[in-house]
Design an enzyme around this catalytic site. Sequence first.
Site, PDB file in Angstrom:
ATOM      1  N   SER A 118      21.261 -49.161  38.034  1.00  0.00           N
ATOM      2  CA  SER A 118      20.084 -48.326  37.811  1.00  0.00           C
ATOM      3  C   SER A 118      18.869 -49.230  37.947  1.00  0.00           C
ATOM      4  O   SER A 118      18.754 -50.239  37.246  1.00  0.00           O
ATOM      5  CB  SER A 118      20.126 -47.696  36.416  1.00  0.00           C
ATOM      6  OG  SER A 118      18.984 -46.899  36.191  1.00  0.00           O
TER       7      SER A 118
ATOM      8  N   GLU B 196      16.524 -40.527  33.561  1.00  0.00           N
ATOM      9  CA  GLU B 196      17.675 -39.624  33.483  1.00  0.00           C
ATOM     10  C   GLU B 196      18.982 -40.386  33.687  1.00  0.00           C
ATOM     11  O   GLU B 196      19.980 -40.091  33.030  1.00  0.00           O
ATOM     12  CB  GLU B 196      17.526 -38.491  34.481  1.00  0.00           C
ATOM     13  CG  GLU B 196      16.458 -37.495  34.068  1.00  0.00           C
ATOM     14  CD  GLU B 196      16.395 -36.271  34.969  1.00  0.00           C
ATOM     15  OE1 GLU B 196      17.424 -35.916  35.579  1.00  0.00           O
ATOM     16  OE2 GLU B 196      15.313 -35.679  35.063  1.00  0.00           O
ATOM     17  N   GLU B 197      18.980 -41.358  34.594  1.00  0.00           N
ATOM     18  CA  GLU B 197      20.158 -42.208  34.759  1.00  0.00           C
ATOM     19  C   GLU B 197      20.446 -42.945  33.457  1.00  0.00           C
ATOM     20  O   GLU B 197      21.598 -43.021  33.015  1.00  0.00           O
ATOM     21  CB  GLU B 197      19.934 -43.231  35.872  1.00  0.00           C
ATOM     22  CG  GLU B 197      19.937 -42.669  37.253  1.00  0.00           C
ATOM     23  CD  GLU B 197      19.542 -43.684  38.312  1.00  0.00           C
ATOM     24  OE1 GLU B 197      19.454 -43.272  39.483  1.00  0.00           O
ATOM     25  OE2 GLU B 197      19.320 -44.876  37.991  1.00  0.00           O
ATOM     26  N   LEU B 198      19.409 -43.472  32.836  1.00  0.00           N
ATOM     27  CA  LEU B 198      19.559 -44.212  31.591  1.00  0.00           C
ATOM     28  C   LEU B 198      20.163 -43.336  30.498  1.00  0.00           C
ATOM     29  O   LEU B 198      21.063 -43.766  29.773  1.00  0.00           O
ATOM     30  CB  LEU B 198      18.206 -44.782  31.153  1.00  0.00           C
ATOM     31  CG  LEU B 198      18.200 -45.631  29.894  1.00  0.00           C
ATOM     32  CD1 LEU B 198      19.118 -46.830  30.035  1.00  0.00           C
ATOM     33  CD2 LEU B 198      16.771 -46.086  29.598  1.00  0.00           C
TER      34      LEU B 198
END
Length: 114
Positions: free
Chosen positions: A6, A74-76
Site C-alpha cells: 500500500s 481504504e486499503e489501510l
Amino acid sequence: MICFRSFRGEDTCNSFTTHLYKELCTKGINTFIDNDKLERGDVIASTLVAAIENSKFSVIVLSENYASSRWCLEELVKILECIRTKGQRVLPIFYNVDPSHIRYHKRKFWRSIG
C-alpha cells in the site's frame, strides 16, 4: 508467500516502491501489482480487496501524501481488518516522514484529511 503493498504512487511509485517490488520478487515473494489496470473511482476496487485478503503480509509505505489518498486510507482500513480477522502481518515503512508526525498528527501528513 503473497505480499500486498500500500503506497501513494505520486510519492514513491517511480522510486522506492518500484525497487521494493523488484527485491520482493527476487526473494521469491509474490507481490500484487495493479499495472494501472484498475479503474479509479470512489470505492476501493474489489481486485484490491481480494489482493489484501489473500496476502500473508502487507507493506505500508507511509509517505508525505499517503493520507491524502482515499484509496490508500481504504486499503489501510482493509489491512487493519485483516490483521484482526486473519492474523495478517504488516510492515510499516516511513518514507520521508518522521513516525512521530503520524503518531501525533503533525505536519503535512495529516493536512489533507478534513
